[in-house]
Design a protein around this motif. Sequence first.
Motif, PDB file in Angstrom:
ATOM      1  N   GLN A 424       0.985  -1.165  -0.030  1.00 12.98           N
ATOM      2  CA  GLN A 424      -0.023   0.020   0.008  1.00 12.98           C
ATOM      3  C   GLN A 424       0.897   1.199  -0.094  1.00 12.98           C
ATOM      4  N   GLU A 505      -3.862  -2.920  -3.494  1.00 15.05           N
ATOM      5  CA  GLU A 505      -4.464  -1.404  -3.709  1.00 15.05           C
ATOM      6  C   GLU A 505      -3.320  -0.638  -4.388  1.00 15.05           C
ATOM      7  N   GLU A 508      -4.569   3.383  -5.382  1.00 13.80           N
ATOM      8  CA  GLU A 508      -4.783   3.975  -4.213  1.00 13.80           C
ATOM      9  C   GLU A 508      -4.296   5.279  -4.143  1.00 13.80           C
ATOM     10  N   ALA A 535      -8.143  -5.510  -3.710  1.00 13.47           N
ATOM     11  CA  ALA A 535      -8.767  -4.578  -4.496  1.00 13.47           C
ATOM     12  C   ALA A 535      -9.883  -3.873  -3.704  1.00 13.47           C
ATOM     13  N   HIS A 536     -10.282  -2.658  -3.689  1.00 10.21           N
ATOM     14  CA  HIS A 536     -11.664  -2.068  -3.270  1.00 10.21           C
ATOM     15  C   HIS A 536     -12.174  -1.344  -4.404  1.00 10.21           C
TER      16      HIS A 536
END
Length: 560
Positions: A424, A505, A508, A535-536
């Motif tokens: 991240q 991510e 991000e 993943a979001h």
Amino acid sequence: MSPLRRIVVWQWRHSPAAFLSGIVIALIPALAGIALLGVAGWFITAAALAGLGLFALNVFMPSALIRALAIARTAGRYGERILTHDATFRFLTNLRKRIFQGQAARIGDGTRPARSGAALNRLTSDIQALDAVYLRLIVPAVLCLVTGLLVIAWVLKLAPVAGLGIAGFVVWGAAFCGYLLKNRHVEAARRQEAAHEAMRLRSVDLVAGRRDLAVYGGLEQSAHAILKAEERLAAAGEEIEARTARFLSLHGFAGQFFLAVTLVLVSALMIRGNLAPVWGVTLILVATALPEVLGALVPGLANLQRTRLAARRAADGAHESDNAGGAEVASIDRKTVTDPVLSFRSVTFAYPGAETPVLSDFSFDIAKGETLALTGRSGCGKSTVSAIASRLLNPQGGSVTLCGQDLQTIPEEELRSTITVLGQKPYLFNDTVAANLRIAMPAATDDELWAALDMAALGARIRGSESGLETVLGEGGLGLSGGEQRRLGLARAYLTRPVLFILDEMTEGLDEKTAKDVLDRFEEFRGDASVLMIAHKRMEIDRADRVLGLRDAEKSLAAE
């Protein structure tokens, strides 16, 4: 075996030649110094008697011997400093590596330290304390033993009665050292360690949080807490220094007492005519020099408790060997990569103190070239899965295989070239852009670096800088925005050719247009490598071949 003895054994095994050569070279200045004082005393006395017509003297032999001993003492002391310190620093470098390996193994088992800063500070102070094991304990102890035995043997052969004072001092010194070895007063050492650690951590907190502390009025309180820790550190240090001073004073008094005894005995023998004056003066001067040699061991013994505490933590925290688990090493043949590329089978993992495991009987496969998106609410275990897949954590149950090989048996260097992890927040060092990229590929050319930056949609930004690839970034990537830091981490990943990408991510902090560009470029670059993607965003999930969801308290696995 006690921790301190284990440290000694490890240093011996690390380099027996360096261990022995340091001791042997240290004997030269010690013995040369005593011999120099004795010969000089003999020469001066003999010269005086020769001047009175009572003694026939060849001045050339003793004067040449004095010069030789002086040169040997100087050269030996210089050589001792080089060899003993070189042996110590090389061993401590190896020990530091073994401790880091031990820390990594415990982190892999989920046993994380309460605070990484505290662990680093403790490691630093322990390594610093352990330089005393060889330099202030082993080498002085051997010097005391060898020198004491040689002097006693020579004195008893020359004049047994006069040697009683010297022999008594050596025996007393051995008993005194034994008392220091058994001294169990460790409270001052522990208080010193605790205060030192508190002062460091509070100072770091003050610097890192100075803005919030200033806003909410906590600066004065934080500064006061640091000063209090400093006071405790000074108090503990003064107590240890006072104890050391008492030991040195006692040692010095004993040396003077036995010197007086030797002086009385030698004088009596010379008056009776049983001992020539030249040898009597020699004996007295040797007795004067001996306490200095034996006294070199006292400071190390006085601080023995601090050294023991450091040795215990180091011995408990270090790997016994590079392959501590004893597992058979496996290798991956990239030309015959098998399906599945990554496989979890009934994996279980729980963090220390947690009521329920993060993962329980968790299984999935990723095929060659497949992109698997792992989704779920924050804290459900997605990052734990990626950490286990990259062997940053070790499963407590079940198994994980990479290309058919047990993940635990793959050599570290090969594993890191087979799996590329983009977290991240990639860590960027206070160095140039080129140096930050070459972490992944040290031999990369400038053209390869620019290609990776272009692939990560960061090439134009770096070209716009006056220094280009030699642009120096601040600590943590200072000088780049959060999104640019992420893309520089992605460019670093592009310099590798792994079998599996693990992406946490990856878009991000990027706007929609840039995120789409980064994803397009990644798809173009990755070729047939498999991808485990946390993943979001819908944009990321839509790129996946399969989506697996971690959800509810039991962390059950479901396909979306």
